[in-house]
Scaffold this motif. Structure first.
Motif, PDB file in Angstrom:
ATOM      1  N   ARG A  33     -11.103  21.209  14.589  1.00  0.00           N
ATOM      2  CA  ARG A  33     -11.951  22.381  14.373  1.00  0.00           C
ATOM      3  C   ARG A  33     -11.097  23.488  13.715  1.00  0.00           C
ATOM      4  N   MET A  34     -11.774  24.490  13.109  1.00  0.00           N
ATOM      5  CA  MET A  34     -11.090  25.591  12.431  1.00  0.00           C
ATOM      6  C   MET A  34     -11.452  26.897  13.133  1.00  0.00           C
ATOM      7  N   SER A  35     -10.422  27.726  13.386  1.00  0.00           N
ATOM      8  CA  SER A  35     -10.621  29.020  14.041  1.00  0.00           C
ATOM      9  C   SER A  35      -9.831  30.070  13.276  1.00  0.00           C
ATOM     10  N   GLY A  36     -10.581  31.024  12.611  1.00  0.00           N
ATOM     11  CA  GLY A  36      -9.913  32.074  11.851  1.00  0.00           C
ATOM     12  C   GLY A  36      -9.030  31.546  10.753  1.00  0.00           C
ATOM     13  N   GLY A  37      -9.364  30.397  10.175  1.00  0.00           N
ATOM     14  CA  GLY A  37      -8.555  29.794   9.124  1.00  0.00           C
ATOM     15  C   GLY A  37      -7.537  28.806   9.640  1.00  0.00           C
ATOM     16  N   ASN A  38      -7.317  28.760  10.966  1.00  0.00           N
ATOM     17  CA  ASN A  38      -6.348  27.846  11.551  1.00  0.00           C
ATOM     18  C   ASN A  38      -7.017  26.512  11.863  1.00  0.00           C
ATOM     19  N   LEU A  39      -6.339  25.416  11.549  1.00  0.00           N
ATOM     20  CA  LEU A  39      -6.826  24.079  11.866  1.00  0.00           C
ATOM     21  C   LEU A  39      -6.251  23.657  13.206  1.00  0.00           C
ATOM     22  N   ILE A  40      -7.146  23.332  14.170  1.00  0.00           N
ATOM     23  CA  ILE A  40      -6.734  22.947  15.512  1.00  0.00           C
ATOM     24  C   ILE A  40      -7.129  21.494  15.728  1.00  0.00           C
ATOM     25  N   ILE A  41      -6.131  20.662  16.085  1.00  0.00           N
ATOM     26  CA  ILE A  41      -6.362  19.226  16.309  1.00  0.00           C
ATOM     27  C   ILE A  41      -6.086  18.944  17.774  1.00  0.00           C
ATOM     28  N   SER A  42      -7.067  18.387  18.464  1.00  0.00           N
ATOM     29  CA  SER A  42      -6.918  18.043  19.884  1.00  0.00           C
ATOM     30  C   SER A  42      -6.744  16.533  20.032  1.00  0.00           C
ATOM     31  N   ARG A  43      -6.120  16.125  21.124  1.00  0.00           N
ATOM     32  CA  ARG A  43      -5.897  14.711  21.461  1.00  0.00           C
ATOM     33  C   ARG A  43      -5.331  13.968  20.249  1.00  0.00           C
ATOM     34  N   LEU A  44      -4.122  14.372  19.896  1.00  0.00           N
ATOM     35  CA  LEU A  44      -3.476  13.810  18.705  1.00  0.00           C
ATOM     36  C   LEU A  44      -3.388  12.296  18.784  1.00  0.00           C
ATOM     37  N   ASP A  45      -3.551  11.682  17.597  1.00  0.00           N
ATOM     38  CA  ASP A  45      -3.486  10.228  17.486  1.00  0.00           C
ATOM     39  C   ASP A  45      -2.555   9.898  16.334  1.00  0.00           C
ATOM     40  N   ARG A  46      -1.485   9.081  16.648  1.00  0.00           N
ATOM     41  CA  ARG A  46      -0.476   8.808  15.627  1.00  0.00           C
ATOM     42  C   ARG A  46      -1.066   8.092  14.427  1.00  0.00           C
ATOM     43  N   THR A  47      -2.019   7.247  14.646  1.00  0.00           N
ATOM     44  CA  THR A  47      -2.587   6.463  13.543  1.00  0.00           C
ATOM     45  C   THR A  47      -3.483   7.331  12.660  1.00  0.00           C
ATOM     46  N   GLN A  48      -4.325   8.181  13.303  1.00  0.00           N
ATOM     47  CA  GLN A  48      -5.302   8.941  12.532  1.00  0.00           C
ATOM     48  C   GLN A  48      -4.758  10.274  11.997  1.00  0.00           C
ATOM     49  N   ASP A  49      -3.781  10.863  12.679  1.00  0.00           N
ATOM     50  CA  ASP A  49      -3.389  12.238  12.341  1.00  0.00           C
ATOM     51  C   ASP A  49      -2.103  12.347  11.550  1.00  0.00           C
ATOM     52  N   THR A  50      -1.353  11.256  11.384  1.00  0.00           N
ATOM     53  CA  THR A  50      -0.100  11.324  10.608  1.00  0.00           C
ATOM     54  C   THR A  50      -0.435  11.540   9.135  1.00  0.00           C
ATOM     55  N   GLY A  51       0.321  12.451   8.493  1.00  0.00           N
ATOM     56  CA  GLY A  51       0.123  12.624   7.065  1.00  0.00           C
ATOM     57  C   GLY A  51       0.439  14.032   6.600  1.00  0.00           C
ATOM     58  N   MET A  52      -0.029  14.357   5.354  1.00  0.00           N
ATOM     59  CA  MET A  52       0.255  15.619   4.700  1.00  0.00           C
ATOM     60  C   MET A  52      -1.011  16.476   4.696  1.00  0.00           C
ATOM     61  N   TYR A  53      -0.914  17.693   5.257  1.00  0.00           N
ATOM     62  CA  TYR A  53      -2.052  18.602   5.363  1.00  0.00           C
ATOM     63  C   TYR A  53      -1.896  19.729   4.342  1.00  0.00           C
ATOM     64  N   GLN A  54      -3.049  20.186   3.824  1.00  0.00           N
ATOM     65  CA  GLN A  54      -3.044  21.302   2.877  1.00  0.00           C
ATOM     66  C   GLN A  54      -4.346  22.084   3.015  1.00  0.00           C
ATOM     67  N   CYS A  55      -4.235  23.441   2.930  1.00  0.00           N
ATOM     68  CA  CYS A  55      -5.396  24.322   3.043  1.00  0.00           C
ATOM     69  C   CYS A  55      -5.793  24.800   1.652  1.00  0.00           C
ATOM     70  N   THR A  56      -7.110  24.815   1.403  1.00  0.00           N
ATOM     71  CA  THR A  56      -7.647  25.315   0.137  1.00  0.00           C
ATOM     72  C   THR A  56      -8.486  26.549   0.432  1.00  0.00           C
ATOM     73  N   ALA A  57      -8.201  27.681  -0.289  1.00  0.00           N
ATOM     74  CA  ALA A  57      -8.935  28.921  -0.085  1.00  0.00           C
ATOM     75  C   ALA A  57      -9.686  29.262  -1.366  1.00  0.00           C
ATOM     76  N   SER A  58     -10.982  29.591  -1.226  1.00  0.00           N
ATOM     77  CA  SER A  58     -11.824  29.871  -2.397  1.00  0.00           C
ATOM     78  C   SER A  58     -12.599  31.154  -2.172  1.00  0.00           C
ATOM     79  N   ASN A  59     -12.811  31.888  -3.265  1.00  0.00           N
ATOM     80  CA  ASN A  59     -13.734  33.017  -3.277  1.00  0.00           C
ATOM     81  C   ASN A  59     -14.297  33.097  -4.691  1.00  0.00           C
ATOM     82  N   PRO A  60     -15.137  34.095  -4.996  1.00  0.00           N
ATOM     83  CA  PRO A  60     -15.751  34.111  -6.341  1.00  0.00           C
ATOM     84  C   PRO A  60     -14.754  34.185  -7.478  1.00  0.00           C
ATOM     85  N   LEU A  61     -13.501  34.605  -7.193  1.00  0.00           N
ATOM     86  CA  LEU A  61     -12.517  34.709  -8.271  1.00  0.00           C
ATOM     87  C   LEU A  61     -11.849  33.390  -8.578  1.00  0.00           C
TER      88      LEU A  61
END
Length: 982
Positions: A33-61
């Motif tokens: 889930r996301m809270s205030g732009g922060n990504l929160i992951i519960s009950r971590l799973d090595r198989t599903q959660d391992t990898g590279m994360y990146q945030c994308t921010a968009s506005n009209p500009l």
């Protein structure tokens, strides 16, 4: 327990997260889930959660992406359950026991158990556990090493632990191993990349018999810095906070008595990228070109890529990318958005973001229209600036006045500049009028109008002139102009290149004059006011100035560096440096001196007597020997005397034989058989040297041989010579001289001093005493003729009680007098009196005591009920008689004292009546007092009576119109009127 990870992003209007390049669908993912732009992951799973994360921010500009965050999981599996083969070695041989750690993620640490847990192998110069491989190395096997060895692996992140199967170590039975040279089994690679700020650990361990010694060094001989640590008996070299200067080649040398072996490797300095040039937001007109460049340092060298709205850009068509340079030709509206430059190497990745705005708008003069009124001086050059805002750039045209047609005539005097501005050179009155600039592009048209007014040139009719002035005077520097009445004029003054602040410097500077004058008044001019003054005249169209140099003359500044070049006992050679002449040449110098014995600075004599202004040396003369002097120099010029120089270093003159004899030589007195000699001590400043003292010489008058005595104390002023053979009051020739360590000085003139005389032996005769008043007794006596001793006078002694001589009083009379008055006595008291003669030796025998009784005291009651009458200048006084008490003297009469004030009652009238008439001057005030008289003296005085000059023809009394201090003028006038009516 469930775990979570929080990633941060700026609060943009729209935020999304991706994992390994795929967008995360938060609507269907119950663990994320996301809270205030922060990504929160519960009950971590090595198989599903391992990898590279990146945030994308968009506005009209547009859109930008964050830096990537890698999520990995630490774990440690167990060793496979299998029996390990025994390792058989000979005694003295080296051995390596392999660990072979299981599958894992995260940093591991290694240790070995010997035989059974928890007995761990203790590392020393013979045994080493590599934290790189986990293997156990024994440089030289001994019989005590035989046993089972178990590898223990710990994950530093999860703290999980795994133990291998035991590995048996046994000795072979075919004899011990002989000595052999070192063999390096653990060593670092030939090339070791090291990141900036990291902790670098290099391992090196060798097998050998005898056990090898490990030595680290750098081939170039550079010593290791203090931060470098050697650990595990030199098997590990640790370099904390790795920096550029730590890079280079490192050598490990293993050595024993059989030989040596060496390995070497090179540490290279690596660092993550760091921006040295970034892109900035840009707003560029449509159809223009864009060039952005970003640069980053780092090692290895960074590679660059470009993103637009989060998507990778490639060189295609109008877009060209070359390393960190992005260029886009002929911009259109679709090129607007958010751009990112990405710099990356193996140690990190950084992003720089900027917005590109592509502008497309019709011309507008809202920000920079033509000035409504532009003034220009006739003959000057005028620039009419046409600067509309337009995207793309507008075409600009000009027209003058109300003409419908555009300006089409251009010449050497009138020109249209490339930026659209209209330039008119050498303008005249005919060029005045209104001008309009018209701007056009494909989106529209706009115009702006302004009026050009041509004015006559401004002239400075009277400006300041160069002047010379004396400190303290005041002057006015003129600055007057003639100008066109249409112009606004302002005046300012600059002094030595700085504008004068009239508020701050108002004590000296003031601007005076009218609308066409900016005169400067300078009051109480000081030396620092000398310099260049510039009057600046500013109008709407031009700026003029006129300058003058003001030279301020003042007394010279203090000379500098006064030095005593050479000194003797009476002279000093001085030199000095000249000070500032302050606008007037120095005409002369005065030298002043100071010693501990002078009050302040005094003028001194010099050679030459008059010191010319061109001279920087002089000789001071007439100095006292062996005195500490300071000197200073004062310069003079035509203005006056300047400030004195700083004093020279204190310098003492050389010593010399005394040249001053003691003065005021005299003496006499003392006791029997003594000759007392006195003199005035020689002042310290005239003693001329150390070890100063006096030589006293004396001889009986008429003899030749001198007797000498020496006194070594400079402050002593008296010498006593004692000898029983000295006749009393015998004359001696006496002189006193001075000496110091340099020798003897002059003697004083010879004077005659008499030896001590004997006490008088005669007794005064026919001593009588009579009482004069209640406080005085007169004593008389006769002195025997031709006494054997000298008599200087007589001493009268008196006391009240013959049994108490401690109450004695004395009156001493010098000379040939044979009577004396004793005063201050008590009234009606009997006194005992004796007289004796005296001289310098003391007093002689006293006469037999006689007695006398003082008179009774005078009456203590003052005359009372004093009445007076004044007609013209005739004053009549009357008072009541004074009656004496039993212990008081009878009244014998009265005394009237009067004068102009109480301290000046010099007029005295004595009478035996209780009335008296006085004649007083008409125009003066008077004070009057009445006293009683008796054998015991004057009685108490009445209260003071004040007679004022306005009281003529009045009468009064002490009880009605007179007080003790003042007479009432009002009462006197009333009495005067009553007297007239009667």
């Amino acid at each position: 327990d469930p775990q979570s990870i929080v990633a941060h992003a700026f609060p943009w209007s729209a935020l999304r997260w991706s994992l390994n390049g795929t967008l995360i669908d938060l609507r269907s993912d119950y663990r994320r889930r996301m809270s205030g732009g922060n990504l929160i992951i519960s009950r971590l799973d090595r198989t599903q959660d391992t990898g590279m994360y990146q945030c994308t921010a968009s506005n009209p500009l547009g859109t930008i992406v964050s830096r990537r965050a890698s999520l990995t999981f630490a774990y440690l599996e167990t060793f496979r359950p299998q029996t390990r083969s025994a390792v058989s070695v000979r005694e003295g041989q080296g051995v390596v026991l392999l660990c072979g750690p299981p599958m894992h993620s995260g940093e591991l640490t290694f240790a070995w158990v010997f035989n059974e847990y928890p007995y761990f192998v203790q590392q020393d110069n013979r045994r080493f556990v590599s934290q790189e491989t986990g293997n156990l190395y024994i440089a030289k096997v001994e019989p005590s090493d035989v046993g089972n060895y178990t590898c223990v692996v710990v994950n530093t992140v999860t703290k999980e632990k795994a133990l291998s199967s035991p590995t048996p170590l046994v000795l072979r039975t075919d004899g011990a191993m002989g000595e052999y040279e070192p063999k390096i089994e653990v060593h670092f690679p030939d090339a070791v990349p090291a990141a900036k700020g990291s902790v670098v650990k290099l391992e090196c361990f060798a097998l050998g018999n005898p056990v090898p010694e490990i030595i680290w060094r750098r081939p170039n001989g550079i010593p290791f810095p203090t931060k470098v640590k050697m650990k595990k008996y030199n098997a590990i070299l640790e370099i904390p906070n790795f920096q550029q200067e730590d890079a280079g080649t490192y050598e490990c040398v293993a050595e024993n008595s059989r030989g040596r072996n060496t390995v070497r490797g090179r540490l290279s300095f690596h660092s993550k990228p760091h921006w040295i040039q970034t892109m900035r937001d840009a707003a560029i007109s449509i159809e223009s070109s864009l060039v952005w460049e970003c640069k980053a340092n780092g090692k290895p060298k960074s590679s660059y890529s470009w993103l637009k709205n989060g998507e990778v850009l490639t060189s295609e068509g109008r877009v060209h990318i070359e390393n960190g340079v992005l260029s886009i030709a002929s911009l259109n509206l679709s090129d607007a958005g958010m751009y990112q430059c990405v710099a990356e190497n193996k140690h990190g990745i950084i992003y720089s973001s900027a917005e590109l705005m592509v502008l497309a708008s019709p011309p507008s003069f809202s920000k920079e229209p033509l000035r409504a009124l532009l003034k220009a001086r006739s003959g000057s050059q005028v620039l009419l600036k046409c600067a509309p805002q337009a995207s793309p750039q507008a075409v600009r045209l000009w027209k003058k006045g109300n003409e419908a047609s555009l300006l089409s005539y251009f010449s050497l005097r009138v020109a249209l500049l490339p930026d659209g501005s209209l330039q008119i050179t050498n303008v005249t009155k005919r060029d005045g009028g209104s001008y309009t600039c018209i701007a056009r592009n494909q989106f529209g048209t706009a115009s702006t109008t302004g009026r050009l007014l041509i004015t006559e040139p401004t002239r400075i009719t009277q400006g300041p002139t160069n002047m010379e002035i004396i400190v303290g005077e005041s002057i006015v520097l003129p600055c007057q102009i003639a100008c066109d009445p249409a112009l606004d004029v302002s005046f300012s003054w600059a002094f030595n290149g700085q504008l004068i602040d009239f508020d701050r410097d108002g004590d000296h500077f003031e601007r005076v004059g009218g609308a066409v004058a900016g005169d400067l008044m300078i009051r109480n001019i000081q030396l620092n006011h000398g310099g260049k003054y510039v009057c600046v005249v500013d109008t709407d169209v031009e700026s003029l100035s006129a300058a003058a140099v003001l030279i301020v003359k003042g007394p010279p500044g203090p000379p500098d560096t006064v030095m005593v070049e050479e000194i003797t006992d009476s002279t000093a050679q001085l030199s000095w440096s000249p000070g500032r002449d302050n606008g007037s040449p120095i005409t002369g110098y005065i030298v002043q001196g100071r010693t501990p014995f002078t009050v302040g600075w005094q003028g001194v004599n010099t050679v030459p007597e008059q010191i010319d202004g061109n001279m920087l040396t002089a000789t001071v003369v007439d100095l006292n020997a062996w005195v500490e002097y300071e000197f200073r120099v004062v310069a003079s010029n035509s203005v006056g005397l300047g400030e004195p120089s700083p004093p020279s270093v204190k310098t003492r003159t050389e010593d010399a034989v005394p040249d001053t004899a003691p003065t005021n030589v005299g003496g006499g007195g003392g006791t029997k058989s003594e000759l007392v000699i006195t003199w005035e001590p020689v002042p310290e400043e005239l003693q001329n040297g150390e070890d100063f003292g006096y030589i006293i010489a004396f001889r009986p008058v008429g003899t030749v041989t001198w007797t000498r005595a020496v006194i070594s104390t400079p402050g002593v002023a008296r010498y006593v010579f004692r000898n029983d053979t000295i006749p009393a009051f015998s004359p001696f020739d006496v002189k006193v001289g001075a000496y110091n360590k340099k020798g003897e000085g002059p003697f004083s003139s010879i004077v005659t001093v008499f030896s001590a005389e004997e006490v008088p032996s005669v007794v005064p005769v026919r001593v009588t005493a009579r009482s004069i008043s209640a406080s005085q007794i007169e004593v008389s006596w006769d002195s025997p003729p031709s006494p054997p001793e000298r008599i200087l006078g007589h001493e009268v002694m008196y006391w009240e009680d013959d049994t108490k001589p401690d109450t004695i009083g004395k009156v001493r009379i010098s000379g040939n007098y044979t009577s004396a008055n004793i005063s201050g006595l008590k009234g009606n008291v009997q006194y005992y009196i004796s007289v004796c003669a005296f001289n310098t030796a003391g007093t002689g025998p006293p006469s037999p005591p006689i007695n006398a009784t003082t008179k009774k005291p005078p009456p203590g009651q003052p005359p009372a009920n004093i009445e007076w009458t004044l007609f013209g200048s005739q004053l009549t006084l009357h008072w009541d008689p004074v009656t004496a008490l039993e212990m008081e003297s009878e009244v014998t009469g009265y005394q009237v004292l009067y004068g102009r004030h109480r301290h000046n009652m010099v007029n005295i009238i004595t009478t035996n009546k209780t009335t008296v008439e006085l004649t007083l001057p008409i125009n003066d005030d008077f004070v009057i007092q009445v006293k009683s008289l008796s054998e015991g003296g004057e009685g108490a005085g009445s209260e003071l009576i004040h007679i004022h000059k306005l009281s003529m023809g009045a009468q009064g009394s002490g009880s009605s119109c007179l007080s003790g201090l003042t007479f009432s003028i009002i009462c006197a006038k009333i009495l005067f009127m009553l007297n007239l009516t009667s």
